[in-house]
Write a protein that holds these residues in place. Structure first.
Motif, mmCIF file in Angstrom:
data_model
loop_
_atom_site.group_PDB
_atom_site.id
_atom_site.type_symbol
_atom_site.label_atom_id
_atom_site.label_comp_id
_atom_site.label_asym_id
_atom_site.label_seq_id
_atom_site.Cartn_x
_atom_site.Cartn_y
_atom_site.Cartn_z
ATOM 1 N N PHE A 192 5.540 1.214 7.925
ATOM 2 C CA PHE A 192 5.444 2.336 6.993
ATOM 3 C C PHE A 192 5.641 1.765 5.619
ATOM 4 C CE2 PHE A 192 7.194 5.914 5.114
ATOM 5 C CZ PHE A 192 6.298 6.841 5.122
ATOM 6 N N ALA A 193 6.591 0.897 5.289
ATOM 7 C CA ALA A 193 7.176 0.497 4.235
ATOM 8 C C ALA A 193 5.948 -0.204 3.496
ATOM 9 C CB ALA A 193 8.239 -0.457 4.239
ATOM 10 N N ALA A 194 5.261 -0.941 4.148
ATOM 11 C CA ALA A 194 4.304 -1.835 3.388
ATOM 12 C C ALA A 194 2.980 -0.688 3.194
ATOM 13 C CB ALA A 194 3.731 -2.733 4.675
ATOM 14 N N ALA A 195 2.577 0.189 4.143
ATOM 15 C CA ALA A 195 1.753 1.250 3.821
ATOM 16 C C ALA A 195 2.011 1.830 2.573
ATOM 17 C CB ALA A 195 1.364 2.212 4.763
ATOM 18 N N LEU A 196 3.413 2.301 2.388
ATOM 19 C CA LEU A 196 3.846 2.896 1.071
ATOM 20 C C LEU A 196 3.627 2.319 -0.143
ATOM 21 C CD1 LEU A 196 5.303 5.536 0.013
ATOM 22 C CD2 LEU A 196 7.281 4.752 0.173
ATOM 23 N N ARG A 197 4.173 0.938 0.024
ATOM 24 C CA ARG A 197 4.020 -0.116 -1.058
ATOM 25 C C ARG A 197 2.627 -0.143 -1.576
ATOM 26 N NH1 ARG A 197 5.890 -6.454 -1.426
ATOM 27 N NH2 ARG A 197 4.592 -6.955 -3.026
ATOM 28 N N TYR A 198 1.556 -0.244 -0.545
ATOM 29 C CA TYR A 198 0.193 -0.344 -0.923
ATOM 30 C C TYR A 198 -0.158 0.686 -1.715
ATOM 31 C CZ TYR A 198 -4.984 -0.956 -0.454
ATOM 32 O OH TYR A 198 -6.104 -1.026 -0.772
ATOM 33 N N VAL A 199 0.149 1.799 -1.264
ATOM 34 C CA VAL A 199 -0.188 3.051 -1.898
ATOM 35 C C VAL A 199 0.141 3.034 -3.456
ATOM 36 C CG1 VAL A 199 -0.004 5.658 -2.125
ATOM 37 C CG2 VAL A 199 -0.500 4.595 -0.005
ATOM 38 N N CYS A 200 1.534 2.528 -3.622
ATOM 39 C CA CYS A 200 1.969 2.726 -4.942
ATOM 40 C C CYS A 200 1.315 1.604 -5.624
ATOM 41 C CB CYS A 200 3.474 2.350 -5.030
ATOM 42 S SG CYS A 200 4.426 3.725 -4.261
ATOM 43 N N GLU A 201 0.952 0.337 -5.088
ATOM 44 C CA GLU A 201 0.280 -0.735 -5.920
ATOM 45 C C GLU A 201 -1.004 -0.336 -6.162
ATOM 46 O OE1 GLU A 201 0.728 -4.739 -3.877
ATOM 47 O OE2 GLU A 201 -1.394 -5.233 -4.522
ATOM 48 N N VAL A 202 -1.941 0.351 -5.512
ATOM 49 C CA VAL A 202 -3.236 0.777 -5.710
ATOM 50 C C VAL A 202 -3.170 1.613 -6.972
ATOM 51 C CG1 VAL A 202 -5.299 1.952 -4.977
ATOM 52 C CG2 VAL A 202 -4.215 0.559 -3.354
ATOM 53 N N LEU A 203 -2.265 2.656 -6.991
ATOM 54 C CA LEU A 203 -2.218 3.438 -8.085
ATOM 55 C C LEU A 203 -1.660 2.791 -9.392
ATOM 56 C CD1 LEU A 203 -0.403 6.552 -6.393
ATOM 57 C CD2 LEU A 203 -2.734 6.210 -7.049
ATOM 58 N N ALA A 204 -0.584 1.821 -8.786
ATOM 59 C CA ALA A 204 -0.242 1.009 -10.243
ATOM 60 C C ALA A 204 -1.172 0.277 -11.019
ATOM 61 C CB ALA A 204 1.092 0.106 -9.789
ATOM 62 N N LYS A 205 -2.047 -0.568 -9.886
ATOM 63 C CA LYS A 205 -3.098 -1.279 -10.552
ATOM 64 C C LYS A 205 -4.155 -0.406 -11.283
ATOM 65 C CE LYS A 205 -4.193 -5.021 -7.988
ATOM 66 N NZ LYS A 205 -4.554 -5.601 -6.685
ATOM 67 N N ALA A 206 -4.417 0.754 -10.759
ATOM 68 C CA ALA A 206 -5.312 1.737 -11.502
ATOM 69 C C ALA A 206 -4.953 2.055 -12.596
ATOM 70 C CB ALA A 206 -5.686 3.015 -10.593
ATOM 71 N N ILE A 207 -3.582 2.182 -13.021
ATOM 72 C CA ILE A 207 -3.230 2.598 -14.343
ATOM 73 C C ILE A 207 -3.325 1.529 -15.164
ATOM 74 C CG2 ILE A 207 -0.849 3.055 -15.392
ATOM 75 C CD1 ILE A 207 -0.125 4.842 -12.946
#
Lengths: 409, 409
Positions: free
Chosen positions: B262-277
């Protein structure tokens, strides 16, 4: 003693202090015909001091110069080339820096450890030593004790700086006239390179190497270390001071009644050069000065002033003549320093935009007019304690991007 | 468990996790007709967590949201406006943020401390509360559990972002399908303003507020805290996560066998958003990724990666498709971290430009071709120890200056 203790010498230069000659020539490191090799030479061993970049990757000439100054605190000359930084050049680079030192020492008849060397320009390429050698051999014939020699030297140390930077002041010590002068180059880019700051101070004051080092460090912290063009620290930054001692004053020590006056003169020379570098920052259209006061300490004020002057958003707003105090307060708030979020005043020029952290309606037209000028002063008062500092920088412009995006061809 | 533990849901959004609806509308804070007020609402009290800007000047909505999450770790809704940051607005600003919270709570029939509020836009101006009130009253009728509601919300939180940013992944926990989704806005400027990052994560996983806070903080440190557009930290940055718990999994704790998944999934969601920013940074034409390894520690690698990604000189060189490794190594050397000056490797894409701190001849045409792409990866290997980190940013372009120099009219 303040500014009254010294006065600016119009037309003064690094050759104004007694004992110094300077010169420059084109040896072929630059593609243009501008000078790219220069030197300042002193007729006697001058007490010497130096401060250097904090970058871990220090260029070869810094090592050599440290050694020269470290071996006895005296210099007869400093030799500078532009067009090639001799950085990230490995053992060959070191060998080249040593050869520059010894060949020039021989050419002017002094010992090698009395010569400092400095380089600025492209990094990661070895020096074309055939050109450097020929240049060194011709340089003694170009040395001159007047303004011509100083200007030739100033040209030789520039990269893409737009203007030469020099200053000279004089003051009276023990009834003798003492001069303090400086020359510098700033943040110019030459393919593929980074900003490099080189500064050279000459004086005919009598002062020991250690005392000079102390004053040079103090002056640097309040001047060269308070400017930023883009936050990057070069591998080659260097500031060298030489004191010939020919003015005839009693040796300057902290006990001398004019110690503070001399310190102020030295600081002024450094400040003029530092501000000139900021104003001539890459692509800059104006000098920006940030004055912080009311901080917990001077160090805290310094950190805040540097954060504001370094903010790309503040720099862009100044370029756009936008009185955008929101970006200023945001920079203050992220400086990592003690700040009371309820007591901050911000002025742009004389225009109050924020008082006790609350927006103050102001005349936008007047602000626009002020910000269109070539010098912009931003004042931040934290209203907490007595710490204060001033930092200098420039605006962020299309030309900065153009200059630095240029492909290395 | 790695990336295999979750998979991306095409067309997924913040309304994909069970229990969430979202929506947005134009209430009149923006001058355009784009949405400027939006909300995510959960049908049950969702476990909540939040991380906030470290800027000393925190905008009023951050105070209110902290209170809401702090009062019991649960949220039913988050209300967001764009067009006005409600920052540096004093007591009136706080009163307005509280009124936004209570009025929306009443409109959807929940208690006020179950509502978070966020704002982004111009700072130093009070909200036009008549428009906000009318918007809040109309918002419940716009809420929708499908993609339409999520897209309306995404539009409502943008300022000058060019693209909407959302992502959704799913994974299996205890035989149940769990979704984790996010929406964000990045570094857009709206007159007179600064970059503001807002992020919102929804999930239907069952997890307590404290556990969610722990994972959100960890994920933030490796994602949102590793991006930079221009080094400025907003007064309004905020990331809020809500977990409805409706997926049916056993409560996630560090002891749960799928905690890491779950931590990895949450981190992935944050990473996608961060890279998009980062990719959508002001004026950006490309995403830049800096990977540092071989450092003394992960923290040391992070500091170095952030220094390189934040260097205006590196950013300008990337814009100019210039394989200027000299600027990269200079940034590495000024990061204030342990670095062996003799052992650094630098690759741009797959092109080796520096090996053991010595320049390696490389194919300039190939480098130019690579750097013209829309994603540039810079790898730095210090060859010292096992610390590693990745940071993301964008290039520095004429458009960055144009956007940020624009006079506030």
């Amino acid at each position: 003693m303040g500014q009254d203790s010294y006065k600016v010498v119009e037309g003064g230069s690094v050759t104004t202090p007694k004992g110094f000659r300077a010169g420059g020539l084109h040896c072929g490191l630059k593609k243009t015909t501008r000078h790219d090799l220069g030197a300042i030479v002193c007729e006697v061993p001058a007490a010497a001091a130096g401060v250097y970049t904090t970058n871990i990757f220090q260029a070869a000439p810094l090592k050599v110069t440290r050694e020269s100054i470290g071996s006895g605190g005296a210099l007869r000359a400093v030799l500078v080339n532009s067009g090639n930084a001799n950085a990230c050049t490995g053992e060959q680079g070191e060998a080249d820096a040593y050869e520059m030192r010894s060949r020039f020492a021989e050419a002017i008849g002094v010992s090698a450890d009395h010569v400092a060397v400095a380089s600025t320009g492209v990094i990661g390429e070895n020096l074309k030593m055939d050109k450097v050698r020929a240049g060194i051999d011709g340089l003694p014939g170009k040395l001159d004790g007047g303004l011509v020699g100083a200007e030739d030297f100033c040209q030789a140390i520039l990269t893409t700086d737009l203007v030469q930077k020099m200053v000279c002041v004089e003051l009276e010590l023990d009834g003798e006239r003492v001069s303090v002068a400086g020359a510098a180059k700033g943040s110019g880019m030459i393919h593929p390179n980074m900003a490099t700051m080189l500064g050279f101070v000459t004086t005919d004051a009598k002062i020991g190497s250690d005392a000079l080092q102390t004053l040079l460090r103090q002056a640097t912290d309040l001047t060269f270390n308070m400017i930023t063009v883009d936050g990057d620290t070069s591998t080659n930054d260097m500031l060298v001071a030489m004191a010939s001692g020919l003015a005839g004053n009693r040796e300057l020590t902290p006990e001398h009644e004019n110690w503070a006056a001399f310190a102020a003169a030295l600081r002024y020379v450094c400040e003029v050069l530092a501000k000139a570098i900021a104003r001539d920052g890459e692509g800059a259209t104006k000098l920006v000065e940030v004055r912080v006061r009311g901080a917990q300490s001077d160090e805290s004020a310094q950190a805040i002033a540097k954060t504001v002057i370094g903010s790309s958003l503040v720099k862009s707003a100044v370029f756009g003549a936008d009185a955008n105090w929101g970006r200023i307060i945001a920079a203050v708030g992220r400086a990592g320093q003690p700040v009371d979020p309820a007591t901050v005043d911000i002025r742009i020029g004389d225009i109050v935009t924020l008082e006790q952290s609350r927006p103050v309606p102001f005349d936008e037209d007047a602000a626009l007019e002020y910000l269109k000028g070539d010098t912009v002063v931003i004042r931040v008062d934290l209203n907490m304690a007595g710490g204060e500092a001033t930092a200098w920088g420039c605006d962020l412009t299309y030309d900065y991007v153009r200059i630095n995006a240029a492909y290395r061809t």
